[in-house]
Scaffold this active site. Structure first.
Site, PDB file in Angstrom:
ATOM      1  N   GLU A 108      -1.401  26.949  22.614  1.00 23.93           N
ATOM      2  CA  GLU A 108      -1.751  28.351  22.436  1.00 23.93           C
ATOM      3  C   GLU A 108      -0.994  28.913  21.234  1.00 23.93           C
ATOM      4  O   GLU A 108       0.197  28.678  21.079  1.00 23.93           O
ATOM      5  CB  GLU A 108      -1.401  29.147  23.700  1.00 23.93           C
ATOM      6  CG  GLU A 108      -2.024  28.559  24.963  1.00 23.93           C
ATOM      7  CD  GLU A 108      -1.524  29.214  26.238  1.00 23.93           C
ATOM      8  OE1 GLU A 108      -1.186  30.417  26.202  1.00 23.93           O
ATOM      9  OE2 GLU A 108      -1.475  28.520  27.286  1.00 23.93           O
ATOM     10  N   GLU A 156      -5.840  39.079  25.679  1.00 21.14           N
ATOM     11  CA  GLU A 156      -5.380  39.065  27.071  1.00 21.14           C
ATOM     12  C   GLU A 156      -4.334  40.164  27.231  1.00 21.14           C
ATOM     13  O   GLU A 156      -3.522  40.390  26.332  1.00 21.14           O
ATOM     14  CB  GLU A 156      -4.773  37.707  27.416  1.00 21.14           C
ATOM     15  CG  GLU A 156      -4.195  37.610  28.821  1.00 21.14           C
ATOM     16  CD  GLU A 156      -3.526  36.259  29.103  1.00 21.14           C
ATOM     17  OE1 GLU A 156      -2.953  36.098  30.191  1.00 21.14           O
ATOM     18  OE2 GLU A 156      -3.567  35.385  28.195  1.00 21.14           O
TER      19      GLU A 156
END
Length: 401
Positions: free
Chosen positions: A206, A317
Site C-alpha cells: 500500500e 479511505e
C-alpha cells in the site's frame, strides 16, 4: 467548503493528542515506559548524520546496511539491490501538471549523505499516542476482516479483467482533508494485493498519503507505505516502523511534513506520481515516486505476492470510531460530481502485466461503502488523463446521516 487556513498544526488537534499522550503515559507505569524505551532503541538506529527539520522533525541519516529492514530474520543474509534491473515498458511521465522536484520540509536544512537513508526519528510521545506499544505503527485492529474494517469507509476503483498483476502506476491528487478527531484518519492510496482475510493470508503493498494525527502528531498529509502478509495480524507496518521495506534512496523520507504544494478548492491542482512494480529479474516489488526509485519490498517477505498480485485497487479511505456520523473528509472533502478543481482525482491509472509493460486496465469496478457520504465516479473522455476517476466527500451532511 474551502479551508480558511491551511496551517499544518491545528490547536485543537494538538491539544487532544497531547492529552491522549499524558493519559496513556500515566496509565502505562514504569513497565510500560520500559517497553517504550526498548521500542525506541530498536526503531532509532545510530545515525551517520542528523538533520533538524524546521517543522520539528528530526531526520536521522542511517547507513543503508543498518536500516530497520535487516532486523527481519528472513533478510539476515539479504544482498541489497541498489537499483531495479529495469523499469516497466511504456512508462510515460507526461503530465497535465508540470513535473516538479519532490520537496520535503527537512530538505531546507540539509541532505543525507550517499549510502544512507533518511528516517524520521520516533519520539516517546509518538509511541504513547498508539493504543499500545505492540500496536505502534500497525493497523489498529487485527485478526478478523470485521475487526480490521469496522469504522472504515471507502470510495475506490478496482482493476477488472485480469487474473494477475505485476504493479501499478497512477497520479494521485494532493489535498489536506479535515479529520474530526485525533484518532480519525483520511487517506488516498492504492492497494496491490493477493490472498484473503478468510485464509489469514492477505498480502498487501500500500502506498499513498494520509492525514492521521494519532500516528504523526499533527494534521499534515504524509507520504506513507504499508505492507502485510497475514491479513494485518502480526506482520507489516507503516513506513519503516518494522522490518520489511528496504530503502535505497537518500532523498525521500516517509511520515514527515510535508507534501507541498497542496491543491485548493477551485484553484491550482497538484498530484504525485507513484509506481510500484515487480522487478522481473529479482522478484522484488520496487517503489518509484516522482521519478525517483525509493527502494523495494523483498519478494521473500511475502507469500502470495512472492509471485504476483490478484487485485489492484485505487481510492480513498477514512476511519472514525463514529463512522456513521463523522465529518472527517475524504480527498478534497467534496463529492465527485463537482469535478475538476473541486473533487479529488486519481488519473493516468495503469497496471503492469506479465511482460513488464504498463497498460490501461480493461475496465474499473467502482465501490462506495456509503455513496451519500463518500462516492466515486469515472471521469469523462476527451482528456489526456488516460483512465481516471473522481472520489471523496464530506462525510456527515444532509444526505449522510
Amino acid at each position: 467548503m474551502a479551508m480558511t487556513a491551511r496551517a499544518c498544526v491545528v490547536a485543537l488537534v494538538v491539544m487532544a493528542v497531547t492529552i491522549l499522550c499524558f493519559e496513556r503515559a500515566a496509565a502505562a507505569g514504569t513497565a510500560g515506559r520500559s517497553d517504550v524505551q526498548r521500542l525506541l532503541r530498536r526503531l532509532n538506529k545510530p545515525p551517520v548524520a542528523t538533520i533538524q527539520s524546521p517543522d520539528g522533525d528530526t531526520i536521522d541519516c542511517v547507513h543503508i546496511s543498518k536500516q530497520p529492514a535487516f532486523d527481519n530474520p528472513i533478510l539476515k543474509n539479504h544482498t541489497i539491490q541498489m537499483w531495479p534491473s529495469s523499469h516497466p515498458r511504456g512508462l510515460n511521465q507526461d503530465a497535465n501538471v508540470a513535473p516538479r522536484p519532490f520537496m520535503q520540509t527537512w530538505h531546507k536544512n540539509g541532505k543525507c549523505p550517499e549510502n544512507t537513508i533518511p528516517i524520521r526519528r520516533t519520539k516517546e510521545e509518538d509511541v504513547l499516542r498508539a493504543n499500545s506499544v505492540s500496536s505502534y505503527g500497525k493497523k489498529r485492529s487485527k485478526f478478523t476482516e470485521l475487526a480490521v474494517t469496522t469504522g472504515h469507509q471507502w470510495a475506490e476503483a478496482s482493476a477488472q479483467g485480469a487474473n494477475n498483476y505485476y504493479g501499478t502506476e497512477a497520479n494521485i491528487n494532493l489535498w489536506q482533508p479535515i479529520v474530526e478527531t485525533a484518532s480519525d484518519f483520511s487517506l488516498t492510496q492504492f492497494w496491490v494485493t493477493s490472498g484473503s482475510y478468510q485464509n489469514n493470508d492477505l498480502n498487501t503493498i500500500e502506498v499513498g498519503w494520509q492525514v492521521y494525527p494519532q500516528m504523526y502528531g499533527d494534521n499534515c498529509p504524509k507520504l506513507f507505505i504499508y505492507w502485510t502478509r497475514d491479513a494485518y495480524q502480526t506482520t507489516g507496518c507503516y513506513d519503516l516502523k518494522c522490518s520489511g521495506f528496504v530503502q535505497t534512496n537518500n532523498n525521500i523520507a516517509f511520515g514527515v511534513s510535508q507534501l507541498t504544494p497542496l491543491s485548493t478548492y477551485g484553484g491550482s491542482q497538484y498530484d504525485i506520481n507513484i509506481l510500484v512494480w515487480k522487478d522481473p529479474a529479482t522478484g522484488n516489488w520496487w517503489l518509484q515516486i516522482s521519478n525517483e526509485d525509493i527502494g523495494y519490498w523483498p519478494s521473500s517477505i511475502f507469500t502470495n505476492l512472492a509471485s504476483s498480485a490478484s487485485s489492484v485497487t485505487w481510492g480513498g479511505e477514512v476511519f472514525s470510531s463514529d463512522a456513521g456520523q463523522t465529518s472527517t473528509q475524504m480527498g478534497s472533502g467534496h463529492l465527485p460530481n463537482e469535478g475538476f478543481g473541486k473533487a479529488s482525482y486519481i488519473r493516468n491509472i495503469q497496471v503492469v502485466d506479465a511482460s513488464n509493460t504498463l497498460r490501461s486496465p480493461s475496465s474499473l469496478g467502482l465501490f462506495a461503502s456509503r455513496p451519500n457520504c463518500y462516492n466515486v465516479e469515472m471521469g469523462g473522455a476527451g482528456t489526456n488523463w488516460g483512465t481516471y476517476f473522481y472520489y471523496g466527500g464530506p462525510g456527515r451532511n444532509a444526505n449522510c446521516q
